[in-house]
Design an enzyme around this catalytic site. Structure first.
Site, PDB file in Angstrom:
ATOM      1  N   ASP A 200      47.631  -2.179  71.022  1.00  0.00           N
ATOM      2  CA  ASP A 200      46.407  -1.655  70.432  1.00  0.00           C
ATOM      3  C   ASP A 200      45.855  -0.507  71.258  1.00  0.00           C
ATOM      4  OD1 ASP A 200      45.762  -2.857  68.123  1.00  0.00           O
ATOM      5  OD2 ASP A 200      44.359  -4.302  68.981  1.00  0.00           O
ATOM      6  N   LYS A 222      44.363   2.030  67.026  1.00  0.00           N
ATOM      7  CA  LYS A 222      43.479   2.444  65.934  1.00  0.00           C
ATOM      8  C   LYS A 222      42.270   3.153  66.499  1.00  0.00           C
ATOM      9  CE  LYS A 222      44.459  -1.622  63.148  1.00  0.00           C
ATOM     10  NZ  LYS A 222      44.418  -2.826  63.969  1.00  0.00           N
ATOM     11  N   MET A 329      31.574  -2.843  68.382  1.00  0.00           N
ATOM     12  CA  MET A 329      31.735  -1.832  67.332  1.00  0.00           C
ATOM     13  C   MET A 329      30.356  -1.423  66.803  1.00  0.00           C
ATOM     14  SD  MET A 329      35.025  -3.512  65.372  1.00  0.00           S
ATOM     15  CE  MET A 329      34.461  -5.214  65.362  1.00  0.00           C
TER      16      MET A 329
HETATM   17  N1  SAH Z   1      38.813  -8.443  70.839  1.00  0.00           N
HETATM   18  C1  SAH Z   1      38.019  -7.488  71.585  1.00  0.00           C
HETATM   19  C2  SAH Z   1      37.032  -6.750  70.699  1.00  0.00           C
HETATM   20  C3  SAH Z   1      37.687  -5.910  69.661  1.00  0.00           C
HETATM   21  S1  SAH Z   1      36.544  -5.018  68.689  1.00  0.00           S
HETATM   22  C4  SAH Z   1      37.344  -8.201  72.747  1.00  0.00           C
HETATM   23  O1  SAH Z   1      37.344  -9.441  72.816  1.00  0.00           O
HETATM   24  O2  SAH Z   1      36.838  -7.509  73.628  1.00  0.00           O
HETATM   25  C5  SAH Z   1      36.494  -3.469  69.538  1.00  0.00           C
HETATM   26  C6  SAH Z   1      35.175  -3.321  70.270  1.00  0.00           C
HETATM   27  O3  SAH Z   1      35.227  -3.957  71.524  1.00  0.00           O
HETATM   28  C7  SAH Z   1      34.776  -1.921  70.595  1.00  0.00           C
HETATM   29  O4  SAH Z   1      34.226  -1.247  69.477  1.00  0.00           O
HETATM   30  C8  SAH Z   1      33.761  -2.142  71.655  1.00  0.00           C
HETATM   31  O5  SAH Z   1      32.545  -2.592  71.089  1.00  0.00           O
HETATM   32  C9  SAH Z   1      34.359  -3.301  72.411  1.00  0.00           C
HETATM   33  N2  SAH Z   1      35.139  -2.864  73.571  1.00  0.00           N
HETATM   34  C10 SAH Z   1      36.415  -3.141  73.855  1.00  0.00           C
HETATM   35  N3  SAH Z   1      36.778  -2.629  75.046  1.00  0.00           N
HETATM   36  C11 SAH Z   1      35.689  -1.995  75.535  1.00  0.00           C
HETATM   37  C12 SAH Z   1      35.408  -1.285  76.734  1.00  0.00           C
HETATM   38  N4  SAH Z   1      36.338  -1.101  77.690  1.00  0.00           N
HETATM   39  N5  SAH Z   1      34.163  -0.786  76.891  1.00  0.00           N
HETATM   40  C13 SAH Z   1      33.222  -0.963  75.970  1.00  0.00           C
HETATM   41  N6  SAH Z   1      33.432  -1.629  74.822  1.00  0.00           N
HETATM   42  C14 SAH Z   1      34.654  -2.153  74.607  1.00  0.00           C
END
Ligand code: SAH
Length: 435
Positions: A200, A222, A329
């Site tokens: 991803d 994505k 998000m």
């Molecule tokens: N499964 C993931 C979330 C996926 S949805 C989890 O458990 O973290 C994707 C969202 O995750 C992004 O839009 C953002 O809100 C958050 N996200 C993921 N990595 C991030 C990062 N390094 N810094 C800030 N937000 C992050």
């Protein structure tokens, strides 16, 4: 030098001389090998007594009686805590042409065979026993532990050289957010066994660079709003690769089950009879606030938190500022989400933090209140990926006290920079705090 061999003891008689705690691990190994165990000892420890009561072993409650005790035995295991008895048992076994071993921790000078130190490594393709032989038992133990650690931490390439005959496997591995060293040990171990890695955009991509060149990496990254590979196509890809006999790691950011569509991918694979393992990851919902110094709960400040996508209309959440709301998000609809929370009864001065690119070298934190965060975010140009934290816990961020908290017009933006050191990497993580 000795010759390492594996003994097939299934249904074969093994005599154990001694019943103290030192023989217990060996007795369990003998039973796992389905040996018929007869134990000679005037007294036994609780574990051995329990095995005797359950008829899993035969126990002769007396002193060792010499060669007659060893007749018909394929192997003699010696560890009585009495040197004279042990020496006699080894000598008698030799006379009968029966191999004898000393249990670890007892003298093996007169034994004719040596027990290796062993560890069992689990790989996606089955268990492997690693046995270490050395006259120096402590050295054997250290080497065995080192091998086990090496295998467990995924530092070894355990991939099959040729495709498996049947179905392969899929592991949905949570890679944690931002940095590549929040990946779990289990995740690393599976990466070391994968033939194909489907990655991803927000997965810890730095780990991909360390994979052997023969591992195929498929990037289905994505961008928000630009779904380059639709979810159904990702599901189909996982299914096709596994049905072709390959081991597939689906490397995702954060945790697979937190707004990560891991459930859909698992169901798609299971519908085709493909074995799926889901490896939890450190979720950005908790770790990214933490990287900005914000605990999602704190005694006396917040007793719980809600994680919700900010991509759609917000559901009802507790209105009190002592309940933390974490939006993933949440950048695109930040203004609308803030307005919805205000309309649902949250006060305008409820603290808010937006943490962009959490746990990456260019992490940036913007703080404000429900009343002004949308304007502040617009001024500094907040962009994905970002986590939005709403609630009193934001006051615990190291930066909160140092900024002016009256609601100001957006154009009087002031930017501050703070940084803290990362002791493991020796680099500095910077954060600009703007109001
Ligand atoms: N499964 C993931 C979330 C996926 S949805 C989890 O458990 O973290 C994707 C969202 O995750 C992004 O839009 C953002 O809100 C958050 N996200 C993921 N990595 C991030 C990062 N390094 N810094 C800030 N937000 C992050």
């Amino acid at each position: 030098m000795t010759l390492p061999v594996g003994l097939d003891l299934d249904g074969r008689r093994v005599v154990v001389v001694g019943g103290g705690p030192t023989v217990v691990p060996v007795v369990h190994d003998l039973l796992a090998a389905r040996a018929l165990v007869d134990l000679v000892a005037p007294w036994v420890c609780e574990d051995v007594a329990a095995l005797a009561v359950r008829d899993e072993i035969g126990w002769h409650g007396r002193e060792y009686a010499g060669c007659t005790d060893l007749l018909d035995a394929w192997l003699v295991v010696v560890g009585s805590d009495d040197v004279t008895t042990d020496t006699a048992a080894h000598t008698d076994a030799e006379r009968l042409r029966t191999w004898s071993v000393a249990v670890p921790g007892t003298s093996s000078d007169t034994a004719t065979a040596r027990l290796p130190r062993t560890t069992v490594a689990t790989t996606p393709d089955g268990a492997v026993t690693v046995a270490t032989h050395s006259p120096d038992d402590l050295l054997a133990l250290d080497v065995t532990r080192a091998v086990a650690l090496h295998l467990e931490t995924g530092g070894v390439d355990l991939r099959r050289r040729s495709p498996r005959p049947g179905t392969g496997w899929v592991a949905l591995v949570g890679g944690g957010p931002g940095t590549d060293d929040l990946l779990t040990t289990r995740g690393r171990r599976l990466l070391a066994a994968a033939d194909v890695v489907v990655a991803d955009r927000l997965a810890p991509r730095a780990v991909l660079a360390h994979l052997p060149a023969t591992v195929r990496v498929i990037d289905v990254g994505k961008e928000p709003g630009r779904h380059t590979v639709p979810q159904e196509a990702v599901n189909d890809l996982l299914v096709a690769e596994a049905l072709a006999g390959r081991g597939v790691v689906r490397l995702k950011g954060g945790d697979p089950y937190v707004l990560g569509r891991g459930g859909e991918e698992r169901l798609a694979c299971e519908a085709h009879g493909i074995p799926v393992e889901v490896v939890p990851g450190v979720t950005s919902a908790v770790a990214v606030p933490a990287a900005a110094g914000i605990p999602v709960t704190h005694r006396g400040v917040a007793r719980g938190f809600t994680v919700v996508t900010g991509h759609d209309e917000l559901p009802a959440v507790p209105p009190g500022t002592d309940h933390t709301v974490v939006l993933l998000m949440g950048v695109g609809r930040l203004a609308r989400s803030a307005a919805a929370l205000l309309a649902a009864g949250r006060p305008a001065d409820c603290p808010v933090a937006v943490i962009e690119r959490g746990l990456l070298p260019d992490q940036r934190v913007t703080v404000g209140t429900l009343g002004d965060i949308a304007a502040a975010a617009a001024v500094v140009g907040v962009a994905n990926p970002a986590v939005v934290v709403i609630g009193d816990v934001v006051r615990l961020a190291p930066d909160w006290d140092t900024i002016v908290h009256e609601v100001e017009p957006a154009h009087s933006e002031r930017a501050r920079s703070t940084s803290w050191s990362d002791p493991l990497r020796g680099r500095w993580v910077g954060a600009a705090v703007s109001r």
